[in-house]
Design an enzyme around this catalytic site. Structure first.
Site, mmCIF file in Angstrom:
data_model
loop_
_atom_site.group_PDB
_atom_site.id
_atom_site.type_symbol
_atom_site.label_atom_id
_atom_site.label_comp_id
_atom_site.label_asym_id
_atom_site.label_seq_id
_atom_site.Cartn_x
_atom_site.Cartn_y
_atom_site.Cartn_z
ATOM 1 N N LYS A 46 33.085 60.776 -9.297
ATOM 2 C CA LYS A 46 32.298 61.565 -9.928
ATOM 3 C C LYS A 46 30.856 62.686 -9.759
ATOM 4 O O LYS A 46 30.509 63.498 -10.296
ATOM 5 C CB LYS A 46 31.506 60.084 -10.121
ATOM 6 C CG LYS A 46 30.245 60.275 -12.244
ATOM 7 C CD LYS A 46 31.126 59.978 -12.620
ATOM 8 C CE LYS A 46 30.201 60.926 -14.011
ATOM 9 N NZ LYS A 46 30.862 60.841 -15.708
ATOM 10 N N ARG A 70 32.165 57.038 -7.444
ATOM 11 C CA ARG A 70 31.841 57.961 -6.552
ATOM 12 C C ARG A 70 32.792 58.166 -5.492
ATOM 13 O O ARG A 70 33.091 59.018 -5.276
ATOM 14 C CB ARG A 70 30.288 57.492 -6.029
ATOM 15 C CG ARG A 70 29.450 57.715 -7.318
ATOM 16 C CD ARG A 70 28.251 57.025 -6.481
ATOM 17 N NE ARG A 70 27.815 58.036 -4.928
ATOM 18 C CZ ARG A 70 26.922 58.963 -5.261
ATOM 19 N NH1 ARG A 70 26.089 58.879 -7.001
ATOM 20 N NH2 ARG A 70 26.807 60.143 -4.341
ATOM 21 N N ASN A 81 28.142 59.190 3.073
ATOM 22 C CA ASN A 81 28.128 59.973 2.177
ATOM 23 C C ASN A 81 27.449 61.604 2.805
ATOM 24 O O ASN A 81 26.349 61.656 2.552
ATOM 25 C CB ASN A 81 27.476 59.788 0.660
ATOM 26 C CG ASN A 81 27.318 60.455 -0.062
ATOM 27 O OD1 ASN A 81 28.521 61.548 -0.220
ATOM 28 N ND2 ASN A 81 26.279 60.293 -1.010
ATOM 29 N N LYS A 100 38.815 68.130 -19.937
ATOM 30 C CA LYS A 100 39.382 66.456 -20.011
ATOM 31 C C LYS A 100 41.255 65.910 -19.986
ATOM 32 O O LYS A 100 41.489 65.049 -19.640
ATOM 33 C CB LYS A 100 38.771 66.326 -21.862
ATOM 34 C CG LYS A 100 37.145 66.039 -22.513
ATOM 35 C CD LYS A 100 36.256 64.944 -21.181
ATOM 36 C CE LYS A 100 35.763 65.195 -20.058
ATOM 37 N NZ LYS A 100 34.478 66.285 -19.407
ATOM 38 N N GLU A 143 41.957 66.018 -16.557
ATOM 39 C CA GLU A 143 41.131 64.913 -15.464
ATOM 40 C C GLU A 143 42.475 64.472 -16.118
ATOM 41 O O GLU A 143 41.934 63.418 -15.063
ATOM 42 C CB GLU A 143 40.263 65.546 -15.347
ATOM 43 C CG GLU A 143 39.700 65.206 -16.570
ATOM 44 C CD GLU A 143 37.911 65.460 -16.051
ATOM 45 O OE1 GLU A 143 36.789 65.780 -16.623
ATOM 46 O OE2 GLU A 143 37.433 65.172 -15.508
ATOM 47 N N TRP A 164 35.018 58.691 -1.148
ATOM 48 C CA TRP A 164 35.955 60.175 -1.419
ATOM 49 C C TRP A 164 36.198 60.644 0.008
ATOM 50 O O TRP A 164 35.182 61.510 0.785
ATOM 51 C CB TRP A 164 35.266 60.824 -2.478
ATOM 52 C CG TRP A 164 35.580 61.268 -3.468
ATOM 53 C CD1 TRP A 164 36.711 61.597 -3.898
ATOM 54 C CD2 TRP A 164 36.029 63.200 -2.563
ATOM 55 N NE1 TRP A 164 37.079 62.139 -4.478
ATOM 56 C CE2 TRP A 164 37.001 63.589 -4.336
ATOM 57 C CE3 TRP A 164 35.608 64.255 -2.293
ATOM 58 C CZ2 TRP A 164 37.876 64.714 -3.768
ATOM 59 C CZ3 TRP A 164 36.268 65.001 -2.126
ATOM 60 C CH2 TRP A 164 36.557 65.659 -2.475
ATOM 61 N N HIS A 179 46.940 88.732 -26.565
ATOM 62 C CA HIS A 179 46.755 89.175 -25.199
ATOM 63 C C HIS A 179 47.479 89.008 -24.247
ATOM 64 O O HIS A 179 47.384 89.597 -23.196
ATOM 65 C CB HIS A 179 45.495 89.624 -24.994
ATOM 66 C CG HIS A 179 44.358 90.687 -26.309
ATOM 67 N ND1 HIS A 179 45.226 91.617 -26.716
ATOM 68 C CD2 HIS A 179 43.762 89.932 -27.286
ATOM 69 C CE1 HIS A 179 44.324 92.212 -28.055
ATOM 70 N NE2 HIS A 179 43.453 91.222 -28.149
ATOM 71 N N GLU A 210 36.104 72.406 -22.954
ATOM 72 C CA GLU A 210 36.427 71.245 -22.730
ATOM 73 C C GLU A 210 37.699 69.943 -23.485
ATOM 74 O O GLU A 210 38.052 69.006 -22.045
ATOM 75 C CB GLU A 210 34.548 70.657 -23.244
ATOM 76 C CG GLU A 210 34.172 69.526 -23.626
ATOM 77 C CD GLU A 210 33.913 68.745 -21.791
ATOM 78 O OE1 GLU A 210 33.942 69.804 -21.098
ATOM 79 O OE2 GLU A 210 33.557 67.556 -21.649
HETATM 80 C C1 F6R Z 1 34.287 66.526 -16.219
HETATM 81 C C2 F6R Z 1 33.482 66.779 -15.468
HETATM 82 C C3 F6R Z 1 33.521 67.450 -14.395
HETATM 83 C C4 F6R Z 1 31.418 67.504 -14.402
HETATM 84 C C5 F6R Z 1 30.921 68.327 -13.009
HETATM 85 C C6 F6R Z 1 29.832 68.869 -12.421
HETATM 86 O O1 F6R Z 1 34.292 65.695 -17.046
HETATM 87 O O2 F6R Z 1 33.147 65.102 -14.956
HETATM 88 O O3 F6R Z 1 33.743 68.485 -14.868
HETATM 89 O O4 F6R Z 1 30.981 68.392 -15.501
HETATM 90 O O5 F6R Z 1 31.777 68.483 -11.604
HETATM 91 O O6 F6R Z 1 29.154 67.334 -12.555
HETATM 92 P P1 F6R Z 1 27.381 67.320 -12.205
HETATM 93 O O7 F6R Z 1 27.447 67.288 -13.808
HETATM 94 O O8 F6R Z 1 27.647 65.888 -12.265
HETATM 95 O O9 F6R Z 1 27.470 68.716 -11.776
#
Ligand code: F6R
Length: 617
Positions: free
Chosen positions: A612, A27, A101, A490, A493, A75, A509, A486
């Site tokens: 996360k 987190r 938090n 991936k 990140e 965070w 284009h 996607e």
């Molecule tokens: C990518 C990833 C993020 C989440 C985004 C939404 O691997 O994990 O892009 O998909 O932050 O998070 P949620 O689904 O928790 O709203």
């Protein structure tokens, strides 16, 4: 963002709290800290910038006893990620310790007020002011005011989002917490009670959990808990049983959680499907609306962020195909700022694994303000988005600890397919036997995912070969396009590499100018039998980029000889129906990114700058 743990019981609190933090480090990992109170009223604290390993070093050799404790993994929002801004924060007398938090939006006014009163602040955080404000209420109230009362009174003044957790050295037998727009659950043990941002914090000790509601304050002791609203009126939490085991929150022999979570996808998708089809009918988990509402829907918006947004793009294909209702997909962070056209006949589908993403939550609230109906797809009990939605479909992926979405993404894809069929069922756009047939095809997917996972060795090999590339492009058409996005996300990140996903037809284009000798380009091919025209177009796109020197990595259905002929590298998938195929094609994308990140020496579970769940806009 930020993980929180609280404990009162008969065990030494420190190991319980630190272990809980370790489980929730996904987190946020800018700093970690603890506060433990001994029965005779000594408040011990320790905090350190960086990962929990740094806190371990700080704690080594210190004897911290006491059965009441709190812990935080950060965070950073207000204030740099250093020791000074790490939580917990104390009041001037060192009586109260608080962790937080969220974001306190009226922090500047409150800070100025404290400074006018001569309070010396020792950090740049919005959190520290809360410790001083609570201490002031306690001081002024004398013996008549207890911590929970002081917390309620201060929380009534706070704006923004918060889970706040406090210990008071003068009352060593309890922990007090409050929440607004930020997650908090409690765990009930025998003679011990826990708090956590998520039940992952205490899964080792109990499976009996309670969701704490919006604007509620809870006081836990070893004998249980007392819950009130912000005015002290008794309130009710929502009890639930945790359905997964400690094993799910552990690496189980894998080097990284992400690698384990990739392997868990057959179960994540299988469980999500299994729990939503009973007696020949699709079911949702929570439906606080009349079925007639779904029958009258004439427009659907899908909102989400990151991977959830990509699942939303796939939802458009399924829902429009099965129900003929027009669907718009929008990044949740953009949605409410551009005045989308919503009314009572609009369904907004909010996708969020955490259920606490601030952008998505605000999109939900905007939709509800405009009288639209909201259906949430979520992986987390007790989160705010499902609480505020009119209907909920939970994905049953289990806890996802790796920061990058993997099993929750494929579970979301399964969920949007289920929602598409649920709408078709409610509106009668498909007969029952057609829905059952579509569902049967879906039920075959976990096994095909398993087969796909058995073949990823080729993906790993290719990944190692291209790990030093400057950039990688991803191309797809139709449902292959969200998968390309996607794949690029991936890679960005995890491997910190420049990566872009494009609809293959769009390449000429502009983006084709990026193609140069040896540039790796990952191409998601449609099935040649299901989509022959698209297949043909994609072959032309591969030819165009190959002619310009690209090194093509083609993900195709087994037996697709034309794709094999055109590909520099081929990754074969088992055959699956087109709408369902992203459940397979997403997998090589995940493996590719994880393997490249490892080859480049990065922490796959905790990519830099990320957390996360993103609870700020
Ligand atoms: C990518 C990833 C993020 C989440 C985004 C939404 O691997 O994990 O892009 O998909 O932050 O998070 P949620 O689904 O928790 O709203």
């Amino acid at each position: 963002m930020c993980g929180i743990v609280g404990y009162v019981g008969s065990r030494p609190a420190l190991p319980v709290v630190v272990e809980g933090l370790r489980r929730m480090e996904y987190r946020g990992y800018d700093s970690a800290g603890i506060a433990v109170v001994t029965p005779d009223g000594v408040l011990n604290t320790a905090k350190k910038a960086g990962r929990i390993g740094n806190l371990d070093v700080e704690l080594a050799g210190r004897e911290i006893t006491g059965n009441t404790g709190i812990g935080h993994t950060r965070w950073a929002t207000h204030g740099a990620p250093n020791d000074r801004n790490a939580h917990p924060h104390l009041d001037a007398a060192g009586r109260i310790a608080v962790i937080h938090n969220g974001i306190i939006e009226n922090f500047h006014e409150l800070r100025a007020e404290l400074e006018r009163d001569g309070v010396e602040l020792t950090s740049d955080t919005d959190t520290e002011i809360v410790a001083h404000l609570v201490a002031a209420v306690l001081r002024e109230g004398g013996d008549d005011v207890v911590l929970a009362e002081a917390v309620r009174s201060v929380c009534r003044r706070l704006e923004g989002s918060f889970t706040l957790v406090f210990v008071d050295r003068d009352h060593p037998d309890s922990v007090v917490a409050a929440r607004r727009n930020s997650p908090l659950v409690l765990g009930l043990g025998d003679g011990e009670t826990f708090l956590g941002s998520s039940d992952v914090a205490f899964i080792e000790f109990t499976k009996r959990a309670v969701e704490i509601g919006q604007d509620q304050v809870v006081e836990i002791t070893r004998d249980g808990y007392t819950l009130t609203d912000l005015h002290g009126n008794p309130a009710e939490g929502k009890p639930y049983a945790i359905t997964w085991d400690l094993e799910a929150a552990e690496k189980g022999g894998y080097e990284y959680f992400m690698l384990k979570e990739i392997q868990e996808q057959p179960t994540a998708v299988g469980e999500t499907l299994r729990s939503h089809f009973m007696d020949g009918r699709i079911t949702l988990d929570e439906q606080r609306l009349d079925i007639s509402v779904l029958r009258e829907i004439d427009k659907v918006f899908v909102v989400g962020c990151g991977s959830a947004y990509h699942a939303g793009l796939l939802a458009k294909h399924a829902i429009e195909h099965w129900t003929r209702i027009p669907v718009e997909v929008e990044m949740a962070s953009e949605f409410r700022y551009r005045d989308p056209v919503l009314d009572r006949q609009t369904l907004v589908i909010a996708i969020s694994q955490s259920g606490e993403t601030a952008d998505t939550l605000e999109a939900v609230r905007h939709a509800k303000d405009q009288r639209a109906t909201v259906l949430a797809i979520c992986n987390t009990n007790g989160a705010q988005i499902p609480r505020e939605a009119d209907a909920v479909l939970y994905t049953h992926a289990g806890p996802e600890i790796g920061v990058a979405a993997t099993k929750t993404f494929t579970a979301q894809v399964a969920a949007v397919l289920i929602v598409g069929l649920a709408l078709a069922q409610a509106r009668g756009t498909k007969y029952g036997d057609e829905i059952a047939a579509e569902f049967a095809a879906l039920e075959a997917m976990p096994d095909l995912i398993r087969q796909t996972l058995e073949r990823v060795e080729d993906v790993r090999r290719i990944a190692r070969e291209i790990a030093n590339a400057k950039a990688i492009l991803f191309l797809g058409r139709h449902v292959g396009y969200p998968v390309a996005l996607e794949g690029a996300l991936k890679l960005k990140e995890l491997a910190y590499m420049h990566a872009e996903g494009f609809p293959a037809g769009e390449l000429k284009h502009g983006p084709i100018a990026l193609v140069e000798q040896d540039l790796p380009v990952v191409v998601v091919m449609p099935d040649p039998t299901g989509r022959p025209l698209l297949h043909q177009k994609m072959l032309s796109n591969i030819a165009e980029i190959s002619a310009r020197g690209a090194r093509t990595i083609v993900i195709a259905t087994e037996g697709d000889e034309l794709a094999a002929k055109h590909a520099a590298h081929l990754i074969e998938l088992p055959f699956s129906p087109t709408l369902l195929s992203p459940l397979l094609s997403a997998i090589p994308m995940q493996v590719l990114a994880a393997e490249i990140a490892q080859a480049r020496g990065f922490d796959v579970d905790k990519p830099r700058n990320l957390a996360k769940s993103v609870t700020v806009e």
